[in-house]
Write a protein that holds these residues in place. Structure first.
Motif, mmCIF file in Angstrom:
data_model
loop_
_atom_site.group_PDB
_atom_site.id
_atom_site.type_symbol
_atom_site.label_atom_id
_atom_site.label_comp_id
_atom_site.label_asym_id
_atom_site.label_seq_id
_atom_site.Cartn_x
_atom_site.Cartn_y
_atom_site.Cartn_z
ATOM 1 N N UNK A 31 0.798 -1.223 0.000
ATOM 2 C CA UNK A 31 0.000 0.000 0.000
ATOM 3 C C UNK A 31 0.827 1.267 0.000
ATOM 4 N N UNK A 32 2.139 1.164 0.255
ATOM 5 C CA UNK A 32 3.010 2.340 0.250
ATOM 6 C C UNK A 32 3.066 2.918 -1.162
ATOM 7 N N UNK A 68 16.244 -7.125 -4.335
ATOM 8 C CA UNK A 68 14.897 -6.905 -3.822
ATOM 9 C C UNK A 68 14.014 -6.433 -4.958
ATOM 10 N N UNK A 69 12.827 -7.023 -5.058
ATOM 11 C CA UNK A 69 11.842 -6.633 -6.048
ATOM 12 C C UNK A 69 10.670 -5.987 -5.309
ATOM 13 N N UNK A 70 10.378 -4.759 -5.698
ATOM 14 C CA UNK A 70 9.244 -4.033 -5.125
ATOM 15 C C UNK A 70 8.203 -3.947 -6.238
ATOM 16 N N UNK A 71 7.156 -4.745 -6.121
ATOM 17 C CA UNK A 71 6.109 -4.783 -7.139
ATOM 18 C C UNK A 71 5.038 -3.755 -6.810
ATOM 19 N N UNK A 72 4.731 -2.938 -7.814
ATOM 20 C CA UNK A 72 3.708 -1.903 -7.672
ATOM 21 C C UNK A 72 2.495 -2.289 -8.498
ATOM 22 N N UNK A 78 2.623 -0.246 -3.492
ATOM 23 C CA UNK A 78 3.319 -1.510 -3.282
ATOM 24 C C UNK A 78 2.314 -2.648 -3.113
ATOM 25 N N UNK A 79 2.489 -3.681 -3.943
ATOM 26 C CA UNK A 79 1.685 -4.896 -3.824
ATOM 27 C C UNK A 79 2.449 -5.944 -3.015
ATOM 28 N N UNK A 80 3.783 -6.045 -3.262
ATOM 29 C CA UNK A 80 4.615 -6.972 -2.484
ATOM 30 C C UNK A 80 6.076 -6.599 -2.652
ATOM 31 N N UNK A 81 6.873 -7.055 -1.674
ATOM 32 C CA UNK A 81 8.317 -6.835 -1.666
ATOM 33 C C UNK A 81 8.956 -8.166 -1.290
ATOM 34 N N UNK A 82 10.003 -8.544 -2.046
ATOM 35 C CA UNK A 82 10.673 -9.796 -1.711
ATOM 36 C C UNK A 82 12.101 -9.792 -2.214
ATOM 37 N N UNK A 83 12.936 -10.568 -1.540
ATOM 38 C CA UNK A 83 14.329 -10.786 -1.926
ATOM 39 C C UNK A 83 14.324 -12.066 -2.747
ATOM 40 N N UNK A 84 14.816 -12.001 -3.999
ATOM 41 C CA UNK A 84 14.621 -13.103 -4.938
ATOM 42 C C UNK A 84 15.843 -13.966 -5.206
ATOM 43 N N UNK A 85 17.016 -13.582 -4.729
ATOM 44 C CA UNK A 85 18.201 -14.393 -4.998
ATOM 45 C C UNK A 85 18.286 -15.493 -3.953
#
Length: 165
Positions: A31-32, A68-72, A78-85
């Protein structure tokens, strides 16, 4: 002695990169608004389109081991944030279906793009740390059309105890 200085220099560069990291991305809340994310985390490594919005990529490659992927969503929140490696995310790569664009959309830019004599296309190299905190590589082999043909992990022996000059 020169090799040792090179390793020390590389280590210092990695430390500076880690210390200069904008991340505390894990506590960006859904929501950010995008502008608040940018004000807090700075300019992303890349911005890429995803279905229903866009992705802000904050990669610490080539020396760091996190991305880090910050999906909007479509409204720019912001819908989600995650570390992908990590191994779980890397295992999502589908040989013969994914392209280089798919890999870079999901993981950001690689640490290196290499070539090896036993493979005709480029090899994308990602640095990451496994659950045991071991330094690792994940290699993605592309054909000459940019299609993933295989991928796998390998150990990064950056701190090998028996390494001698």
């Amino acid at each position: 002695m020169t090799r040792r200085r090179s390793l020390v220099g590389l280590g210092l560069a990695a430390l500076v990169t880690a210390c200069a990291s904008p991340f505390h991305g894990w506590d960006v809340q859904p929501g950010t608004p995008k502008q608040e994310v940018l004000a807090r985390l700075g300019t992303p490594t890349r911005v890429v389109a995803i279905p229903g919005g866009e992705r802000l990529q904050y990669s610490l490659q080539p020396f760091g081991q996190f991305a880090w992927m910050v999906d909007l969503d479509a409204s720019g929140r912001v819908a989600r944030v995650r570390q992908v490696l990590n191994a779980e995310d890397f295992r999502r790569i589908v040989p013969d279906q994914w392209t280089r664009a798919d890999v870079e959309r999901e993981f950001g830019p690689p640490a290196r793009v290499d070539g090896v004599s036993s493979w005709q296309g480029p090899v994308l190299t990602y640095r990451w740390r496994d659950a045991d905190r071991s330094d690792m590589f994940w290699w993605v082999y592309l054909d000459d059309r940019g299609i993933v043909r295989r991928s796998h992990q390998g150990m990064e022996f950056v701190n090998a105890p028996n390494e001698r000059n």
